[in-house]
Write a protein that holds these residues in place. Structure first.
Motif: not given
Length: 657
Positions: A321, A326-327, A538
């Protein structure tokens, strides 16, 4: 001493391997390059000793012999029954150029419905090879049965996977040896359902001409009696190296491991590595691999008298995050992954690029305008493709080749395509799924040592994907089961369980497909996708495919097949001129930039690298002679996406929902 990585291909090609062609035998036709529907600038340069480069750069041996060249070929009209009577010591009627698909112009066959086939060649073994001799196939589509001097030595199933076999005991070391290969490739012939990607017996718009037979390099190599069988290496951003050295015996001795400084012969690190089990160690202060700095380290591994050369890159792919979103993370930092849908088809060789230079030219064209990623779309490439991505610094999203969506019944006249679902009762779904799962595992294990690969894709757009419930016992989706399966084999990468369509919530990505405009991490959606809600999902918001805008071309650059030309009108959007095509791309990039700024978009895949047959939505035409891109415009627009993503990584506006 192992050379610098950039010189590996050149050295191996020029010094280690010599091309081999079977002389014309009595009763065998001369090899003739066929005139296909379209060629490339490399077609006429191929000659009769194609792909001379050593084909396995992450486990290279110095003593090898290339068997590519002109072989003999015969269509096996009696099918599997012909295995009862192989054509040993017989001259086959036709010449074929290995390693090119039987349906391709470069093969010299340009066949149709080449379901069963015989290949034959002869070879000598160098007198200096006094130990073990291995016969290697980089890929044969689909099922290969291999004979050396009239004895079956191997059988392999799966059109994308390398395999080898020890042929020492079958050799006439002081004379000529006969190599015969029987190939069965049903493609989507009823009632078969196999991992085949975009191949179809009856090509149509987004499905293409199939590839049957030997389509990657065949070679011999010399190895000691006790030798290295497989090498798996992974290196992360903290300097941790995970390595497994598998051997041909149950040896418990240790191998010597040497790591060199980048682009030099200076030793950076040496250690002993136990074999036949997983082992780890730490290298201090490595230079990290990334698209901006694709640093690679050459490696030598020695086990007794066996020496192999390899390489690795230190990098870590993970997720996390970043300011509430979320990356995907590369070496701990958010990387916006932007690349193309890369089909990997060629008008002259189909699955087989005409040459290494040609294959790498596609990747260089992408890198030139700033793409940092490629999605290798439901196809697996030669190992040298992945080495090129490692060297150039391109993040790779690797798809598993999809099962078929349709079948052909040959008893129809003409043969007709039918939806796969209508034929399901004649298939064994459990058997089909079990084989898909097995080959998925083969893919991950075969490719997992390449640092450029950052994500595995299991299913594309529901193709071959079962319904949500796997069976009556396990109350979970097959996507979730296979995600856990892949994660167990390779815990170092992200997994995109389902790219587009039937998303059951598994994996690391919420992946949407939408043409022509993007829908990346947005609350709006289309019938085959779902909105992204950062409060409940997520996972990483990702645009698995978008764009697809096309621009029709002159006959000179077209795939000259009437059925394909007729489907050009099915392109998602057609633009009247190259200038308008570039303008539309500019507009779509601005839409994507807005979604990066306002929503949770973390990466996107533009369709596509090149035109393919009846598709005209590539950056390059199918013959690679026209680059449609206004390069300066594309550089600016792609950089703007990275800039928007970087800004979001350091600011935290409220995500619109």
């Amino acid at each position: 001493m192992f050379p610098s990585l950039g010189a590996v291909t050149l050295l191996v090609s020029a010094v280690l391997g010599q091309g081999y062609s079977t002389p014309k035998a009595p009763g065998t036709s001369e090899y003739v390059l066929k005139q296909g529907p379209l060629d490339t600038p490399w077609t006429e340069k191929v000659g009769t000793n194609p792909w001379p480069e050593y084909p396995r750069p992450q486990m290279a041996r110095s003593e090898w012999k290339n068997l590519n060249g002109v072989w003999q070929y015969r269509n096996a009209t009696a099918g599997d029954k012909e295995l009862d009577n192989p054509p040993f010591r017989q001259e086959l009627e036709n010449a074929v150029l290995v390693p090119f698909c039987l349906e391709s112009a470069l093969s010299g066959v340009m066949g149709n419905y080449t379901i069963h086939s015989w290949y034959r060649t002869t070879f000598d073994v160098p007198a200096s090879w006094t130990d073990k001799v291995l016969l290697n196939f980089a890929a044969v589509d689909y099922e290969a049965t291999v004979f050396v001097n009239e004895k079956q030595v191997a059988r392999n199933t799966g059109g994308y996977w390398a395999f080898n076999t020890d042929i020492t005991d079958q050799l006439n070391k002081n004379g000529t040896n006969e190599l015969v290969v029987f190939v069965f490739d049903p493609t989507n012939l009823h009632p078969n359902n196999i991992p085949l990607g975009k191949q179809r017996l009856n090509p149509e718009h987004i499905f293409y001409t199939p590839c049957s037979g030997i389509w990657q390099t065949v070679w011999l190599e010399s190895a000691p009696a006790e030798s290295i069988d497989k090498l798996e290496i992974s290196a992360d951003a903290d300097g941790r190296v995970d390595i497994t050295i598998s051997t041909t015996s149950n040896a418990t001795t240790a191998a010597d491991f040497i790591l060199y400084e980048p682009n030099t012969e200076l030793v950076k690190f040496k250690t002993k590595v136990p074999v036949n089990r997983a082992h780890s160690f730490v290298v201090d202060s490595p230079q990290l691999w990334s698209p901006d700095s694709p640093t690679l380290y050459n490696i030598t591994v020695k086990l007794g008298s066996d020496t192999v050369q390899s390489y690795t890159g230190f990098r870590t792919i993970s997720k996390g995050v970043v300011n509430g979103v979320q990356r995907p993370l590369l070496n701990g930092g958010f990387v916006f992954m932007f690349g193309t849908l890369d089909q990997g088809y060629w008008p002259d060789g189909l699955h087989s690029p005409p040459s290494l230079e040609a294959m790498v030219s596609d990747l260089k064209a992408l890198k030139e305008v700033g793409y940092n990623m490629v999605r290798k779309h439901i196809k697996v490439e030669p190992a040298l493709f992945y080495q090129a991505a490692d060297q150039l610094g391109l993040l790779l999203i690797q798809d598993m080749p999809a099962l078929s969506t349709s079948s052909v019944k040959l008893e129809n006249e003409p043969p007709k395509e039918c939806p796969a679902k209508s034929l399901t009762p004649s298939l064994d779904p459990d058997k089909v799924q079990k084989e898909f799962d097995r080959q998925l595992g083969v893919m991950v294990r075969q490719l997992k040592s390449h640092p450029s690969i950052v994500t595995w894709v299991i299913y594309n757009e529901g193709w071959g994907q079962p319904s949500e419930r796997y069976d009556g016992v396990r109350n979970t989706s097959i996507d979730s089961i296979l995600t856990d399966y892949v994660r167990k084999i390779d815990p170092t990468r992200l997994i995109d369980s389902v790219s587009g369509w039937n998303d059951h919530g598994a994996g690391d990505f919420h992946d949407n497909h939408h043409y022509s405009s993007p829908q990346c991490g947005t609350p709006w959606y289309s019938v085959d996708s779902s909105p992204y809600n950062p409060d409940t999902d997520h996972r990483i918001a990702f645009q698995g495919e978008f764009g697809g805008i096309g621009q029709n071309i002159s006959e000179e650059h077209a795939w000259k097949v009437p059925a394909s030309i007729a489907t050009v009108k099915n392109t998602y959007e057609l633009d009247a001129t190259q200038e308008i095509w570039n303008l539309r791309a500019h507009m779509l990039f601005h839409e994507l930039e807005f979604q990066i700024q306002e929503f949770a978009c973390s990466g996107a895949v533009w369709t596509q690298t090149t035109d393919v047959e009846g598709e005209v939505n590539g950056m390059l035409t199918y013959d690679r002679r026209v680059n449609r891109m206004d390069k300066e415009q594309w550089k600016k627009d792609i950089q703007a996406l990275y800039d928007a993503a970087a800004k979001r990584a350091v600011t935290n506006p409220t995500i619109r929902a």
